[in-house]
Write a protein that holds these residues in place. Sequence first.
Motif, PDB file in Angstrom:
ATOM      1  N   ILE A   1      -6.524   3.718  -6.843  1.00 30.12           N
ATOM      2  CA  ILE A   1      -7.036   4.644  -5.828  1.00 30.12           C
ATOM      3  C   ILE A   1      -8.319   4.105  -5.207  1.00 30.12           C
ATOM      4  O   ILE A   1      -8.585   4.269  -4.029  1.00 30.12           O
TER       5      ILE A   1
ATOM      6  N   PHE B   1      -6.012   0.921  -1.380  1.00 31.75           N
ATOM      7  CA  PHE B   1      -5.603   1.517  -0.126  1.00 31.75           C
ATOM      8  C   PHE B   1      -6.524   2.668   0.246  1.00 31.75           C
ATOM      9  O   PHE B   1      -7.458   2.993  -0.484  1.00 31.75           O
TER      10      PHE B   1
ATOM     11  N   ARG C   1      -8.048   5.895   0.250  1.00 31.65           N
ATOM     12  CA  ARG C   1      -8.042   7.022  -0.686  1.00 31.65           C
ATOM     13  C   ARG C   1      -8.025   8.360   0.035  1.00 31.65           C
ATOM     14  O   ARG C   1      -7.819   9.406  -0.589  1.00 31.65           O
TER      15      ARG C   1
ATOM     16  N   ASP D   1       0.821  -1.202   0.000  1.00 31.35           N
ATOM     17  CA  ASP D   1       0.000   0.000   0.000  1.00 31.35           C
ATOM     18  C   ASP D   1       0.860   1.259   0.000  1.00 31.35           C
ATOM     19  O   ASP D   1       0.551   2.239  -0.686  1.00 31.35           O
TER      20      ASP D   1
ATOM     21  N   CYS E   1       0.850   9.292  -5.848  1.00 28.18           N
ATOM     22  CA  CYS E   1       1.177  10.673  -5.479  1.00 28.18           C
ATOM     23  C   CYS E   1       2.239  11.240  -6.414  1.00 28.18           C
ATOM     24  O   CYS E   1       2.172  12.410  -6.813  1.00 28.18           O
TER      25      CYS E   1
ATOM     26  N   ARG F   1       0.715   3.948  -3.001  1.00 25.34           N
ATOM     27  CA  ARG F   1       0.373   5.333  -2.671  1.00 25.34           C
ATOM     28  C   ARG F   1       1.461   6.294  -3.147  1.00 25.34           C
ATOM     29  O   ARG F   1       1.172   7.364  -3.704  1.00 25.34           O
ATOM     30  N   GLU F   2       2.714   5.922  -2.974  1.00 21.92           N
ATOM     31  CA  GLU F   2       3.815   6.772  -3.423  1.00 21.92           C
ATOM     32  C   GLU F   2       3.808   6.932  -4.940  1.00 21.92           C
ATOM     33  O   GLU F   2       4.058   8.030  -5.457  1.00 21.92           O
TER      34      GLU F   2
ATOM     35  N   LEU G   1      -2.169  11.485  -0.140  1.00 25.87           N
ATOM     36  CA  LEU G   1      -2.954  11.368  -1.366  1.00 25.87           C
ATOM     37  C   LEU G   1      -3.890  12.561  -1.525  1.00 25.87           C
ATOM     38  O   LEU G   1      -4.036  13.108  -2.619  1.00 25.87           O
TER      39      LEU G   1
ATOM     40  N   HIS H   1      -5.943   9.059   2.564  1.00 26.80           N
ATOM     41  CA  HIS H   1      -4.645   9.252   3.214  1.00 26.80           C
ATOM     42  C   HIS H   1      -4.200  10.709   2.997  1.00 26.80           C
ATOM     43  O   HIS H   1      -4.368  11.259   1.903  1.00 26.80           O
TER      44      HIS H   1
END
Length: 214
Positions: free
Chosen positions: A115, A119, A121, A64, A72, A68-69, A126, A123
């Motif tokens: 997205i 994980f 969404r 995750d 982003c 996410r990285e 994000l 965060h």
Amino acid sequence: METATPVRRKAPRPRADALRNRERIVTAAREMFTEFGPDVPLDEIARRAGVGNATVYRNFPDRDALVREVVCSVMDRTAEAAEQALATTGDAFGALERFVHVAADERISALCPMIATTFDRYHPDLEAARERLEGIIDALMDRAKVAGQLRTDVGVGDVMVVVAQLSRPPAGTGCESADRFVHRHLQLFLDGLRAPARSTLPGSAVTMEDLRQS
């Protein structure tokens, strides 16, 4: 008796080689997520990045965090391209065109499903990247509308839906075979955004919030 004030030490800056390794991991993950989806083995990502498995897990404790990285990073790169277009292009609609083509090259369409499914969404990282990107697209479109170049009945969501759909290869075709058509079809779409509008669109302009709630 006086108590000595503790000296605050600055956190050590990451070494240049560590930063390069992190960038290589994110680049390799982006390529492989685009090609194979978010479930590609992390070992394969490490192999493509040219680093050991331990390096991947040292930077990203779980899948995750890596997904996410990547998301982003893509949004940040797209926002930077939009900001540059907004600052350097005198033609308001030309700046919007540049952004749309760059967004397609960044493969935003391949990352959208992640997205929604892999994980949180909401965060903070994000949400910050999303707000930055949406804000700059709004600015691009507002400037083109004020200049009388962009039809007034379209919203950010309209643009992002079409970018995602047109940059996603049709079922049964690979990314490479579809790439040569993407920018051609995006330009057809962009020509349809120009003012004065030659038709009346059904419904109302689509926002990004509309897309999130759909």
